[in-house]
Scaffold this active site. Structure first.
Site, PDB file in Angstrom:
ATOM      1  N   HIS A 129      42.847  53.493  30.155  1.00  0.00           N
ATOM      2  CA  HIS A 129      43.529  52.196  30.154  1.00  0.00           C
ATOM      3  C   HIS A 129      44.793  52.321  31.020  1.00  0.00           C
ATOM      4  CE1 HIS A 129      44.522  48.248  29.037  1.00  0.00           C
ATOM      5  NE2 HIS A 129      44.744  48.359  27.751  1.00  0.00           N
ATOM      6  N   GLN A 132      47.820  49.687  30.895  1.00  0.00           N
ATOM      7  CA  GLN A 132      48.639  49.806  29.692  1.00  0.00           C
ATOM      8  C   GLN A 132      49.631  50.948  29.833  1.00  0.00           C
ATOM      9  OE1 GLN A 132      48.562  47.918  26.613  1.00  0.00           O
ATOM     10  NE2 GLN A 132      50.501  49.010  26.484  1.00  0.00           N
ATOM     11  N   CYS A 259      49.966  50.137  21.887  1.00  0.00           N
ATOM     12  CA  CYS A 259      49.457  49.212  22.907  1.00  0.00           C
ATOM     13  C   CYS A 259      49.066  47.861  22.318  1.00  0.00           C
ATOM     14  CB  CYS A 259      48.281  49.846  23.629  1.00  0.00           C
ATOM     15  SG  CYS A 259      46.863  50.172  22.571  1.00  0.00           S
ATOM     16  N   ARG A 287      53.564  44.730  30.244  1.00  0.00           N
ATOM     17  CA  ARG A 287      52.240  44.616  30.857  1.00  0.00           C
ATOM     18  C   ARG A 287      52.312  43.636  32.035  1.00  0.00           C
ATOM     19  NH1 ARG A 287      47.585  45.715  28.089  1.00  0.00           N
ATOM     20  NH2 ARG A 287      46.661  45.444  30.148  1.00  0.00           N
TER      21      ARG A 287
HETATM   22  N1  NVA Z   1      41.567  51.917  22.143  1.00  0.00           N
HETATM   23  C1  NVA Z   1      41.610  50.482  22.059  1.00  0.00           C
HETATM   24  C2  NVA Z   1      42.662  49.931  22.958  1.00  0.00           C
HETATM   25  C3  NVA Z   1      42.820  48.432  22.906  1.00  0.00           C
HETATM   26  C4  NVA Z   1      43.835  47.907  23.860  1.00  0.00           C
HETATM   27  C5  NVA Z   1      40.241  49.909  22.392  1.00  0.00           C
HETATM   28  O1  NVA Z   1      39.619  50.397  23.348  1.00  0.00           O
HETATM   29  O2  NVA Z   1      39.786  49.008  21.701  1.00  0.00           O
HETATM   30  N1   CP Z   2      46.787  46.413  24.837  1.00  0.00           N
HETATM   31  C1   CP Z   2      45.823  45.634  25.329  1.00  0.00           C
HETATM   32  O1   CP Z   2      45.153  45.969  26.307  1.00  0.00           O
HETATM   33  O2   CP Z   2      45.681  44.455  24.686  1.00  0.00           O
HETATM   34  P1   CP Z   2      44.461  43.416  24.842  1.00  0.00           P
HETATM   35  O3   CP Z   2      43.231  44.109  24.303  1.00  0.00           O
HETATM   36  O4   CP Z   2      44.874  42.247  24.014  1.00  0.00           O
HETATM   37  O5   CP Z   2      44.290  43.078  26.285  1.00  0.00           O
END
Ligand code: NVA
Ligand code: CP
Length: 300
Positions: A129, A132, A259, A287
């Site tokens: 990610h 983020q 996050c 973000r």
């Molecule tokens: N690890 C989480 C992050 C969400 C922003 C997911 O992948 O659902």
């Molecule tokens: N932290 C993050 O990526 O949030 P969303 O899943 O809401 O985009």
């Protein structure tokens, strides 16, 4: 052409340049200064998973920069009915100036970049990610003054967030520790790369990892796509939580990042979350600024 497929592909200088531009764009937005650097450009945003922050911050970011954004749900795209990503990439490259994609497999993002002819930005995969973590690094610098030399500790599932925090933290000169249950560690290759710097450790002992930490991070125990495992994971991850005991062994001025979305009393107590809400919501706000900087770097 510049993509953001994963942080491993970006140098420390490229990350620093984006963070500096993000700070400048944040200052300018707060002071009503507008630059329509991406006037006439269109970003396609492909979502194969849910999102609040990523979707809204990219859409507002493109608007702020004078461009426009298209929300493309995989539920509606032919990609959701099996049209190959290779063909989708070649078609969308003829309409758009860039694509942000949130999906499951990292390979899909890499394939989009390989087959298309426009910049691709990773808005989250099962593997990483990066957007983020650019916002996280920006928030650490805002609150601590510097990034280098701080100890970042991640507690919980060794998932996409962990992988990107390790890469981003190590590249920017931090010491990184991870506390994950056995069998739920971060990506093996990333751990090997990080360990070679002498600034990374992974343990199943939460308090050992958190000792003297300057920055504590966590994330959900069950990520998107792991809903069926959620109940079993509640047992496996019990104790892998940022709570008062963890805060007591970290540095007295330690900051906390999440996050979001957060599950209070699972990976973080409500008490610690609320005590550090300013940092966590600065992180969410950042973000927008960090991604605007990424958009300028990739699309202009
Ligand atoms: N690890 C989480 C992050 C969400 C922003 C997911 O992948 O659902
Ligand atoms: N932290 C993050 O990526 O949030 P969303 O899943 O809401 O985009």
């Amino acid at each position: 052409m510049k993509h953001l497929l994963k942080l491993m592909d970006w140098s420390e200088k490229e990350i620093t340049d984006v963070l500096n531009l993000a700070d400048q764009l944040k200052y300018e937005k707060k002071n009503g200064i507008k630059h329509h650097i991406l006037k006439g450009k269109t970003l396609g945003m492909i979502f194969e998973k849910s999102s609040t922050r990523t979707r809204v911050s990219f859409e507002v970011g493109m608007y702020d920069l004078g461009g426009s954004a298209l929300f493309l749900s995989s539920r509606d795209l032919q990609i959701g009915r099996g049209e190959p990503v290779e063909d989708t990439a070649r078609v969308l490259s003829r309409y758009l100036d860039g694509i942000m994609i949130r999906t499951f497999a990292q390979e899909e993002v890499e394939k989009l970049a390989e087959c298309g002819s426009i910049p691709i930005i990773n808005g989250l995969t099962d593997y990483c990610h990066p957007c983020q973590v650019l916002a996280d690094l920006m928030t650490i610098r805002e609150h601590k003054g510097v990034i280098k030399g701080n100890k970042l500790c991640y507690i919980g599932d060794g998932n996409n967030m962990t992988n990107s925090l390790i890469v981003g933290g190590i590249k920017m000169g931090m010491t990184v520790s991870a506390a994950c249950p056995k069998g739920y560690e971060p990506d093996a290759e990333i751990m090997k790369w990080a360990s070679e710097t002498g600034r990374f450790t992974c343990t199943d002992d939460v308090l050992e990892a958190a000792k003297d930490a300057d920055v504590l991070c966590t994330d959900v125990w069950a990520s998107m796509g792991q809903e069926a495992e959620a109940e079993a994971r509640k047992q496996i991850f019990r104790g892998y939580q940022i709570n008062a005991d963890v805060m007591a062994v970290a540095k007295s001025d330690a900051m906390v990042l999440h996050c979001l979305p957060a599950h209070r009393e699972e990976e973080i107590t409500a008490e610690v979350f609320e005590a550090h809400a300013d940092e966590i919501f600065d992180e969410a706000e950042n973000r927008l600024h960090a991604q605007k900087a990424v958009l300028v770097k990739c699309l202009s």
